[in-house]
Design an enzyme around this catalytic site. Sequence first.
Site, short mmCIF file in Angstrom:
data_model
loop_
_atom_site.label_atom_id
_atom_site.label_comp_id
_atom_site.label_asym_id
_atom_site.label_seq_id
_atom_site.Cartn_x
_atom_site.Cartn_y
_atom_site.Cartn_z
N LYS A 62 -1.93 -11.64 4.30
CA LYS A 62 -1.30 -10.33 4.52
C LYS A 62 -2.08 -9.20 3.85
O LYS A 62 -2.23 -8.12 4.42
CB LYS A 62 0.15 -10.33 4.04
CG LYS A 62 0.34 -10.33 2.54
CD LYS A 62 1.80 -10.20 2.16
CE LYS A 62 1.97 -10.19 0.65
NZ LYS A 62 1.37 -9.02 0.01
N THR A 63 -2.57 -9.45 2.62
CA THR A 63 -3.31 -8.40 1.91
C THR A 63 -4.59 -8.05 2.67
O THR A 63 -4.96 -6.88 2.81
CB THR A 63 -3.65 -8.85 0.48
OG1 THR A 63 -2.44 -9.18 -0.21
CG2 THR A 63 -4.35 -7.74 -0.29
N ASP A 95 3.72 -2.62 1.63
CA ASP A 95 3.52 -4.04 1.35
C ASP A 95 4.81 -4.63 0.76
O ASP A 95 5.61 -3.91 0.15
CB ASP A 95 2.36 -4.19 0.36
CG ASP A 95 1.97 -5.65 0.15
OD1 ASP A 95 2.15 -6.45 1.08
OD2 ASP A 95 1.47 -5.96 -0.95
N GLU A 96 5.02 -5.92 0.92
CA GLU A 96 6.18 -6.63 0.37
C GLU A 96 7.49 -5.93 0.77
O GLU A 96 8.38 -5.69 -0.05
CB GLU A 96 6.09 -6.72 -1.17
CG GLU A 96 4.84 -7.42 -1.69
CD GLU A 96 4.86 -8.93 -1.51
OE1 GLU A 96 5.76 -9.43 -0.81
OE2 GLU A 96 3.98 -9.60 -2.06
N GLN A 99 10.58 -14.92 2.00
CA GLN A 99 10.22 -14.80 0.58
C GLN A 99 10.98 -13.67 -0.12
O GLN A 99 10.54 -13.15 -1.14
CB GLN A 99 8.70 -14.58 0.44
CG GLN A 99 7.87 -15.76 0.92
CD GLN A 99 6.40 -15.59 0.61
OE1 GLN A 99 5.95 -15.72 -0.53
NE2 GLN A 99 5.62 -15.29 1.65
N ARG A 132 3.54 -22.30 -3.18
CA ARG A 132 2.52 -21.94 -4.18
C ARG A 132 1.46 -23.04 -4.27
O ARG A 132 0.38 -22.83 -4.83
CB ARG A 132 3.14 -21.79 -5.59
CG ARG A 132 4.21 -20.71 -5.81
CD ARG A 132 3.83 -19.36 -5.29
NE ARG A 132 4.34 -19.18 -3.93
CZ ARG A 132 3.90 -18.27 -3.08
NH1 ARG A 132 2.92 -17.47 -3.42
NH2 ARG A 132 4.42 -18.17 -1.87
#
Length: 682
Positions: free
Chosen positions: A33-34, A212-213, A243, A589
């Site tokens: 995503k980044t 973002d997020e 998330q 993770r």
Amino acid sequence: MSQIFNSLNESQCDAVKQIDGPILILAGAGSGKTKTITTRLAYLIDEVGVPAANTLTLTFTNKAAKEMRERAFSLMQPTSYPPLLCTFHKFGLLFLKFNISRLGRLNNFVVIDTDDKKKIIKKINTELPTPLIASEISRYKNSLLTPHDAYMQAELQNYKTIAKVYEEYEKYLHENNLVDFDDLLALTYKLLEEHPDLAQETSKKYQYIMVDEYQDTNELQLKLLQKLCTSHNNLCVVGDDDQSIYGWRGAHIRNIQEFDQDFKGTSVFKLQENYRSKEPILKVANALIEHNRSRLDKKLLPTRGDGEAVALLNSNDENEESRKIAKLINEKIDEGVKPSEIAVLYRINALSRSLEDGLNRSAVPFKLVGGLRFYDRAEIKDIISYLRVITNFHDNFSIKRIINKPKRGLGKATLDKIELASIKEEISMFDYIDKHSLAEIEALVKKKNAKTLKDFIASIKDIKKVSDESTYEFIDALEETFKIKEIYKNTQEAVDKEQNIDEFYALWRDFITGRPDATLDEFLNEQTLLSDQDEVEGESIYIMSIHASKGLEFEHLFVIGLEEGFLPLVGEGTDLEEERRLAYVAFTRAKDKLTLSHVSSRFYKGRRSDVDKSRFLNESGLTKGSLKIEKNTGFRKGDLVRHKIFGAGRVVGVSKVGREFKLSINFGGNHRDILASFVEKL
């Protein structure tokens, strides 16, 4: 840019090249995503020709903003005026510097931190716990409630008092030209709401906005974004509803799930190819999250191929669990795995105590991320100080730490007088209070304080007699006498701190059960040796809460506490879907190897109890058993809700009725019991 597009997959390319209108990029864990959002920013500026000054990219942490800036700038041609890429609160700060004068305030204001905020509140009110007041004021501001609104909605006298403190607090900030952290967004919204011309001007300046997020945004941040889109609808948000794990601090998952309702004509892109985890890990994570009913359809697709199966570790208790994990970690390190590529996660901070002990005993170097080591936590230090005073009446350092915990009305002036008098007589503070009569103490301090001091010393001596017997019940007598848990009651961290205290009490019971003849001194010495870990040199593994792990990744990952009551937490107001999302975040993770651990019995709430393995193990397809299907609620006490007939109200209680949840709601003074499915959160 053509070379850059070669490094993107088809979905990422499509998301980057969509220019106008509202855009929702659903980015699964490890899906790049980044990379997508920074490439899109570079594409807008270098290829489309959008002036950098007309873009605004918002995120949540300074660390994320810094990383995104570096990655975006590395893709772009140098520009004389760089794009604004910062946190929501940094944007608010910059905006207020230019516009706060419209509120009749000076632009040379000072932003106060949390400690400053608490000091101001303490000056206004010393009756109610300062952390509680600070937390409520923050909630009011993020809900855009004025002190008057807060007062009118308050049902209990304590909350009416808090509303009055809020009013005095706001007056103090205004008079001293101060703003707090919440004001950075609340005042920014207020300006845009009250000045439509300013909203138009600001919206025209920032023609292309990216966030973002997005799953972590709250109600206020949504409203702020809507104001920034006054003159256009070019808002691109990136996030993952699976998330969303910060509901407890105000994040609204509905912001991402209903983005297309808030911003009409939304284009949706799904980033589902996962570049982090091996296939067996993703299989388990996908199976688990599919049990959430309220989610946008999305599935992680493996790109790294097959790998080791997800391992299950079953132990009798937490001590055996920590020994097994320490052994496995040492084996991995011996095989050449870098310790920094190994981590252990847990849902509840109290679980770190046995883990830390086990790692220490096995000489596994570790670092605790995002929190204090168990023995360094304030509540644990308080209990240890009580124990030290009980074993050594002359420990002035510990006496001063606990003599007003919980609050006994003893101020600094009183303690200074006692300490000075004890120094003159060359005896400890304890001995001074104990050996002098009540009348002699009254000659030195206020009458009420003198009695409090004598009562405190008497209580310590009584508990000392109990401790000399080294009985299992000693720790119960300590809590019953001094009510140490009361120190943290009504604070934002009350549940977590009580669990830590119970964990320490359980540690004492376990110690005495194994060594009935041991003394309190021996217990303290053993804990001191465990907590005085030498400075770790070189590489170390990481241990942390699941919340602290978000955004990180490790080759080898252990998740402990996969039991009902620990993961998921189960209780009044528990949002099981958010608990499931927490487990999903934990699982994803892991890059190469995931190990999930559960025990048959564990100390919690001060007692050893048998525990059932987590329903999440069944739901993930890792164990067999009947699935627990429950209709859960995301509602908690204090939530603002809307009913189609009764209007807006505040939840004052949550209880279960069959498979549904019943909410007790205060609608402007009228109390009604309504099923959760008939109201929506505000």
